[in-house]
Design an enzyme around this catalytic site. Structure first.
Site, PDB file in Angstrom:
ATOM      1  CG  HIS A 107      12.648  23.204 -17.726  1.00  0.00           C
ATOM      2  ND1 HIS A 107      11.852  23.612 -16.684  1.00  0.00           N
ATOM      3  CD2 HIS A 107      13.047  21.943 -17.415  1.00  0.00           C
ATOM      4  CE1 HIS A 107      11.759  22.629 -15.789  1.00  0.00           C
ATOM      5  NE2 HIS A 107      12.486  21.623 -16.186  1.00  0.00           N
ATOM      6  CG  ASP A 111      17.909  25.900 -17.114  1.00  0.00           C
ATOM      7  OD1 ASP A 111      17.393  26.745 -17.877  1.00  0.00           O
ATOM      8  OD2 ASP A 111      17.293  24.888 -16.706  1.00  0.00           O
ATOM      9  N   GLY A 112      17.686  25.996 -13.852  1.00  0.00           N
ATOM     10  CA  GLY A 112      17.171  25.106 -12.811  1.00  0.00           C
ATOM     11  C   GLY A 112      17.390  23.639 -13.127  1.00  0.00           C
ATOM     12  CG  HIS A 113      16.285  19.934 -15.677  1.00  0.00           C
ATOM     13  ND1 HIS A 113      17.351  19.095 -15.932  1.00  0.00           N
ATOM     14  CD2 HIS A 113      15.214  19.118 -15.508  1.00  0.00           C
ATOM     15  CE1 HIS A 113      16.934  17.841 -15.934  1.00  0.00           C
ATOM     16  NE2 HIS A 113      15.653  17.825 -15.671  1.00  0.00           N
ATOM     17  CD  GLU A 130       9.866  14.413 -11.421  1.00  0.00           C
ATOM     18  OE1 GLU A 130       9.064  13.746 -12.082  1.00  0.00           O
ATOM     19  OE2 GLU A 130      10.562  15.335 -11.899  1.00  0.00           O
ATOM     20  CD  GLU A 154      11.969  11.204 -14.511  1.00  0.00           C
ATOM     21  OE1 GLU A 154      12.107  11.797 -13.421  1.00  0.00           O
ATOM     22  OE2 GLU A 154      11.933  11.777 -15.607  1.00  0.00           O
ATOM     23  CB  CYS A 185      11.107  13.745 -19.865  1.00  0.00           C
ATOM     24  SG  CYS A 185      10.458  13.234 -18.266  1.00  0.00           S
TER      25      CYS A 185
END
Lengths: 652, 652
Positions: B159, B207-209, B321, B337, B420
């Protein structure tokens, strides 16, 4: 003899058994219970559905499992430990257990068929395992060695006792089928080490994944050494008291939220919950602990009534591979892990022996035909890990040259990163004859139907030999010929599944027929009488409706035929037709077809609204369509396809 | 002026904007588009639903977030890095991003209210962040320091660029509301470092996110430096090409399965998918890349039609998610979410500006009222992380003294291990006025209804000042008084939500009323005219039915009132009555009640069958029951309770 009286007589009798050495090769061997297991050696399945699967298992699946584990280095882990080398372990932290489950399968198969390759493979593979054992009895390829984390440093996720449990179960199978050998002695040393390390005042915790509990209880049954039973009891007592660090996943996952004795329903990780329950039954039976046994039967009852799929599958959630809430049973997201099916069979078998109630055998049958038989393909070299009751998109072909993610493939896969299911199916098929029948003082109960012979002794010691002729589940006729009869009057009982009661017919030796309303069709037999009995089970396809509390199945129907759940696959629909767009009329009635059925359906819902909620329902049928239905266990044999067990039903 | 003509005029106009310094404080500031954002500074929300939430956010939530992050050591991570100390980082690998989202909220709030504590907190907290920056611009408290893993050694899960993206977004908010300060300069140095480290020929991965993508595009808009836009474009182009190691979770989770440009629907981790889409819109708009913009609108359209809850919530699966398959929308396992709701609002706002289509504003309204407003409690110090549409068991009270697992609590929780959502709600509420209105060359569009004033300029440069009086969503009357009018003819447009079309009425300055069939009620205004316009939106509760392809909602109904989704809670039923046992008759019609509605229902399904599948449905009503319905955003305010948005409907 009334049905009520029959049930009572089963509950009241309590068969005590003496531990013998060598033991009869029963899948599980409680020292007391309402019914007594029939040794796998006493039952030969000679033809039909299960014989075919046992043969494929013996000739293909066992080699398949071994070759993948050799290829991935899981077997070599043991050689490396035996040499004292420092190197990373291949596979996941539970890879050892796959070798042990394969050893268990090999032990059963060697006894079943006497196949030389099977016996030799058991010996050579078990020798490699034994060579990796530490002088103090510890045996695990991932912990405690040079460059590895210390022993028991990660009880939550390390699976050390889980692996040990599977080693011990394999040794129990070996001891019962071949007597004590080096491998059995190694298991005893490992169990001794565990009793030492986890006894009172030592590490007073449990393993994140139950399995050691039934394994130790069964090892007690093999050896008569009460320390193993006591250690199993300790592990059971500790669970639910919060000795694990649950992290974000929470205590329920590990069944560490509530003590086994106090729980009302199975919850958390399904395989964990079921293995734990097996151990609880084993300990309860050996301890004559009616409260503990009652706790498990209560949990079984509530789980079957509210948390079990039509297939017998258990585990509603991918997240945590876990049970869901009551009536949370989505078809598409059903996890219904193959291993949970295997574990459910083992649990129900224990409860059947303990309590004698036919509903346990009913669930075993349902689960064997619709979960266990669904996992492997016809060749025995590809497997389902999850067994959803619906697939919304055809998906893609499975990986063939590398392990598949456990829950991602739409098709059976050769192997998985977490590959617990193939070896679990293998050990179940190899030991399947142990589930076919039970005995009581003066009776033999046929619990599962397969062509074959049973040559055993009643609990009273009287010998009985019968031959079963049937093509079940493709034919509903089961003929039982008594070829050798006890010297006293006895009772032959044939289980009548719940769906057959009131429609099944039984004909006794005189040919006199009657409709069977009860769960066990009992036929009184005279001393020495060599009679033939015929049971007719109604296999015509039938509509099944869900409990209205299951949200995902509201206004839907399924079709079953005998013990088989049927399903529709989009490959059987006209090209371009999605199962999403198919429904059946309110008055739908299935028609029997070869190995399946057919429903007259309608095609609906072609519209594409920008927002899927509004003041009116748009479900106008636009054309009629035939919906072929095949046995669920054969789905995905013809490539990627949508699939549905439950079909929407239009309003009347 | 026909509605069709209106829509066309919106699509055809294309407003180009000049980058200014300081920029107007818009939530997002594209340089071109069909509509232009109204600066948050030009809109004051002075009363009603959202003003109350903004006030609670300002006075309670911001302090609440800060105090938890101080308590857990997440802020101290920066001080430790600034001192060059070696110590383990507190919190998860994305803890830095929570400080940045709080800074973004503080920046918006300082501009909104001018509150001294807010401004001082922004300054002191941002100074601690800046102090942790490395000489080359790198800034992350978890990687690259003494005893830590190397920078960019875990792009999948570390992250680092995600955190950097949130820092940059906070700096963009600060630059637009207060001009360039030390924090903005630090963000620019960080962005420069990232362009250097991840530019062509360097680390050619992602990036993974996602999050860095929209952040860099927005920083380009602030600075005019095209390198940031180019780097955002590079990150977008790389995603979907498999530069990440997906492991067992698979490429879809990371949206690394298909390039953004080729995808048809949002999939995988919902927040990741939505943040990525935001970045894609930003880059498409700046590049005038119609194909890329079209790809996102296609994905939005398919996602809204097939993968979105009635609440506007997105993400059907706890596992990963993530979005589910088409029409996989279970109420009980809805993840929905809060952060996905926030991200959906930000994405739809970008698409609204780019394309001008009212359905984007419709979804923003639905999501604000039913997801974003549902998360915080009335005090602003407890939050929902997941927002299911059904809760099958009351559950337990939430943890108050320690962080809650993110998805486990049945009640709002003070803080989460993965926390978050609270800061995401905080920055949304603080910047909410930016979503209220848009402008075009000769028009002002009221997109969201809240009491307040708008004092802005049309894209033509003409000033317009209006006052909005409304108690929406509790009243459907919206009165708009023009207090200062442009010097030329212009158009005031009021969005009419899809559920109101054909029933809404608008009265122009002359008092002449008409029914509004179209999505934007346009009122032509003369130059200099200080008129009052009144819109009447029909808020009486209405029945809503689901698309029949949604299995979990088949034969169920929901009730909505205006933009609010309503729900039933078991605390409102007679004691001992479970929502599981309640249904509504086929002819059910909701009656309006204060702040909610009521349905006449029936009580059914008390039976307990040992097996939940059989030949007949057992759904006999046994008594009538009143089912009170409250706004969904207020559920769980009265302790643990079962809850349902969708209620089963009995057959006619």
């Amino acid at each position: 003899m009334t049905p009520a009286g029959t049930a009572r007589s089963h509950r009241e009798s309590d068969i005590s058994m003496t531990l013998t050495d060598p033991q009869p090769p029963a899948a599980v061997l409680p020292s007391s219970g309402t019914l007594r297991p029939v040794s796998a050696a006493d039952v030969r399945i000679t033809g039909g559905f299960w014989a075919q699967r046992q043969e494929v298992n013996a000739t293909a699946s066992l080699r398949h499992c071994l070759s993948w584990m050799e290829r991935l280095g899981w077997t070599a882990n043991f050689d490396r430990v035996a040499r004292g080398e420092e190197a990373p372990s291949a596979g996941r932290e539970f890879a050892d257990s796959e070798i042990y489950k394969l050893l268990e399968a090999l032990a059963w198969e060697s006894a079943r068929s006497g196949d030389a390759w099977v016996e030799e493979t058991f010996r050579s593979l078990s020798a490699r395992v034994v060579a990796a054992q530490q002088p103090d009895g510890y045996l695990n390829t991932r912990f405690g060695g040079p460059g590895q984390e210390p022993r028991y440093s990660d009880l939550e996720w390390g699976h050390e006792l889980y692996c040990a449990g599977h080693l011990i179960q394999a040794a129990v199978a070996r001891a019962r089928t071949a007597g004590r050998d080096e491998f059995v002695e190694a298991a005893i040393r490992l169990a001794d080490h565990i009793c030492e390390a986890f006894g009172p005042g030592r590490i007073e915790r449990v393993d994140g994944h139950p399995e050691i509990e039934p394994a130790l209880a069964e090892l007690y049954r093999v050896t008569g050494d009460r320390r193993y039973l006591e250690q199993a009891r300790l592990f059971l007592q500790r669970r639910g008291t919060g000795t694990l660090d649950h992290g974000e996943i929470g205590p329920e996952y590990f069944q560490d939220d509530v003590p086994v004795r106090d729980a009302d329903v199975l919850r958390g990780h399904a395989v964990r919950a079921l293995y734990l329950s097996m151990g609880a039954v084993d300990v309860a039976v050996e301890d004559r602990d009616a409260e503990l046994l009652g706790a498990v039967t209560r949990q079984w009852r509530n789980t079957v009534a509210r948390r079990t799929y039509l297939t017998g599958g258990m585990g509603s959630r991918h997240e945590g591979e876990s049970f869901g809430d009551d009536f949370e049973l989505p078809s598409d997201r059903a996890y219904s892990e193959t291993c949970a099916g295997v574990a459910s069979v083992m649990l129900s078998h224990r409860l059947l022996l303990a309590e004698g109630r036919p509903e346990y055998a009913d669930l075993i049958e349902r689960t064997l035909f619709n979960v266990v038989a669904t996992s492997p393909d016809a060749a025995g070299t590809s497997f389902f890990y999850v067994n959803p009751l619906q697939r919304n998109a055809p998906g893609t072909e499975a990986e063939t040259d590398r392990p598949s993610p456990r829950a991602a493939s739409s098709q059976r896969a050769h192997w998985f990163d977490v590959s617990c299911c193939p070896t679990n199916v293998a050990r179940t098929l190899a030991s399947l004859s142990g589930y076919v029948a039970t005995t009581s003082d003066r009776g033999l109960q046929l619990q599962q139907y397969a062509e074959g012979t049973i040559d055993t002794r009643l609990a009273s010691g009287d010998r009985v030999r019968i031959r079963v002729e049937t093509d079940y589940p493709w034919s509903g006729t089961v003929t039982v010929a008594v070829e050798e009869a006890p010297g006293e009057d006895w009772t032959l009982a044939l289980r009548v599944p719940a769906w057959a009661r009131g429609r099944a017919r039984i004909a006794d030796a005189t040919g006199a027929e009657r409709v069977v309303e009860e769960a066990l069709a009992e036929v009184p037999m005279s001393a020495g009488e060599l009679a033939t009995v015929r049971l007719e089970l109604p296999l015509e396809p039938r509509l099944t409706l869900p409990d209205p509390r299951i949200d995902s199945l509201r206004s839907s129907v399924a079709v079953e035929a005998g013990p088989l759940v049927l399903c529709a696959e989009s490959v059987d629909l006209p090209a371009g037709t999605s199962l999403r767009s198919v429904a059946v009329p309110a008055d739908a009635a299935p028609a029997a077809m070869a190995d399946g059925a057919e429903l007259a359906g309608v095609h609906v819902h072609e519209g594409e609204d920008p927002w899927p909620y509004g003041p009116a329902e748009a479900a106008e049928p636009d054309r009629e369509i035939r919906i072929p239905l095949i046995p669920y266990h054969r789905w995905a044999e013809r490539g990627p396809s949508e699939m549905r067990v439950w079909l929407p039903r239009l309003p009347a």
